[in-house]
Write an enzyme that holds these catalytic residues in place. Structure first.
Site, mmCIF file in Angstrom:
data_model
loop_
_atom_site.group_PDB
_atom_site.id
_atom_site.type_symbol
_atom_site.label_atom_id
_atom_site.label_comp_id
_atom_site.label_asym_id
_atom_site.label_seq_id
_atom_site.Cartn_x
_atom_site.Cartn_y
_atom_site.Cartn_z
ATOM 1 N N GLY A 145 -26.769 30.503 -38.370
ATOM 2 C CA GLY A 145 -26.202 29.263 -38.889
ATOM 3 C C GLY A 145 -25.262 28.648 -37.871
ATOM 4 N N GLN A 195 -19.000 23.288 -34.164
ATOM 5 C CA GLN A 195 -19.034 24.426 -33.239
ATOM 6 C C GLN A 195 -19.545 24.032 -31.855
ATOM 7 O OE1 GLN A 195 -20.969 27.132 -36.375
ATOM 8 N NE2 GLN A 195 -19.834 28.580 -35.097
ATOM 9 N N CYS A 227 -19.593 35.197 -36.748
ATOM 10 C CA CYS A 227 -19.583 33.767 -36.444
ATOM 11 C C CYS A 227 -19.720 33.594 -34.938
ATOM 12 C CB CYS A 227 -18.266 33.159 -36.928
ATOM 13 S SG CYS A 227 -18.137 31.398 -36.581
ATOM 14 N N LEU A 228 -20.565 32.641 -34.525
ATOM 15 C CA LEU A 228 -20.767 32.425 -33.091
ATOM 16 C C LEU A 228 -19.485 31.956 -32.410
ATOM 17 C CD1 LEU A 228 -24.294 30.743 -33.176
ATOM 18 C CD2 LEU A 228 -23.720 33.103 -32.572
ATOM 19 N N HIS A 265 -20.250 29.723 -45.652
ATOM 20 C CA HIS A 265 -19.599 29.991 -44.360
ATOM 21 C C HIS A 265 -19.648 28.734 -43.478
ATOM 22 C CE1 HIS A 265 -18.992 32.543 -40.582
ATOM 23 N NE2 HIS A 265 -19.420 31.393 -40.107
ATOM 24 N N GLU A 266 -20.837 28.125 -43.386
ATOM 25 C CA GLU A 266 -20.978 26.940 -42.525
ATOM 26 C C GLU A 266 -20.196 25.771 -43.089
ATOM 27 O OE1 GLU A 266 -22.101 27.457 -39.698
ATOM 28 O OE2 GLU A 266 -23.022 29.381 -40.154
ATOM 29 N N HIS A 325 -16.676 25.602 -42.042
ATOM 30 C CA HIS A 325 -16.456 25.017 -40.712
ATOM 31 C C HIS A 325 -16.179 23.511 -40.819
ATOM 32 C CE1 HIS A 325 -17.226 28.243 -37.868
ATOM 33 N NE2 HIS A 325 -18.348 28.577 -38.483
HETATM 34 NI NI NI Z 1 -19.348 30.432 -38.235
#
Ligand code: NI
Length: 172
Positions: free
Chosen positions: A46, A51, A94-95, A136-137, A140
């Site tokens: 995701g 990001q 998370c990236l 989660h996304e 962000h």
């Molecule tokens: Ni994330």
């Protein structure tokens, strides 16, 4: 399509609240294509536009396993409705918080309303990993990271280590 640079915490841009998309057009689809390619290259399941430094309410998700064909989903201006009263724990990563994985508690199911890649209104009943990933996304989009759901002690320790890693990387 192009792979973009992923912002790493504690980059302050990750704390921005993303703005609603006014129109789903080719310019936005180019961003969505880049998001997908960036996510696949990472690799991750995701990614939110912020990001890669774009403060728009757009997320991409693909939960397909390695042995399955890609199943990308694009969510523009997503909204969560009817979160379940039942909540569960999932180990999240998370990236933008590389190499850290921690259990986070969230509702196990929810309804998501959004615009798709073509700009059409959609509604989706999500549960399990998909519900977790979408929530989660969507965090962000509000400038929230999964580590914000942890204790202050744990969060600060992770952020300190990330900062140190970045200083070391910059010094090399
Ligand atoms: Ni994330």
């Amino acid at each position: 399509m192009a792979v973009r640079e992923i912002l790493i915490a504690p980059d302050p841009r990750l704390r921005e609240v993303s703005k609603s998309v006014v129109k789903v057009d080719d310019a936005l689809r180019t961003i969505m294509d880049d998001m997908l390619e960036t996510m696949y290259a990472a690799p991750g399941i995701g990614l939110a536009a912020i990001q890669i430094g774009i403060p728009l309410r757009v997320i991409v998700i693909d939960l397909a396993r390695d042995d399955e064909d890609p199943q990308p989903s694009f969510f523009v201006n997503p909204e969560i409705h009817n979160p379940s009263e039942e909540s569960g724990l999932y180990e999240e990563g998370c990236l933008s918080v590389p190499d850290y994985y921690e259990d986070v508690e969230r509702p196990t199911a929810c309804t998501v309303r959004y615009l798709d890649y073509q700009g059409n209104a959609q509604s989706l009943e999500a549960e399990g990993l998909l519900a977790t990933c979408i929530q989660h996304e969507m965090d962000h989009l509000e400038g929230v990271l999964f580590i914000d759901h942890l204790s202050r002690l744990k969060r600060d320790r992770i952020l300190r280590k990330l900062k140190k890693d970045q200083r070391l990387a910059a010094a090399e």
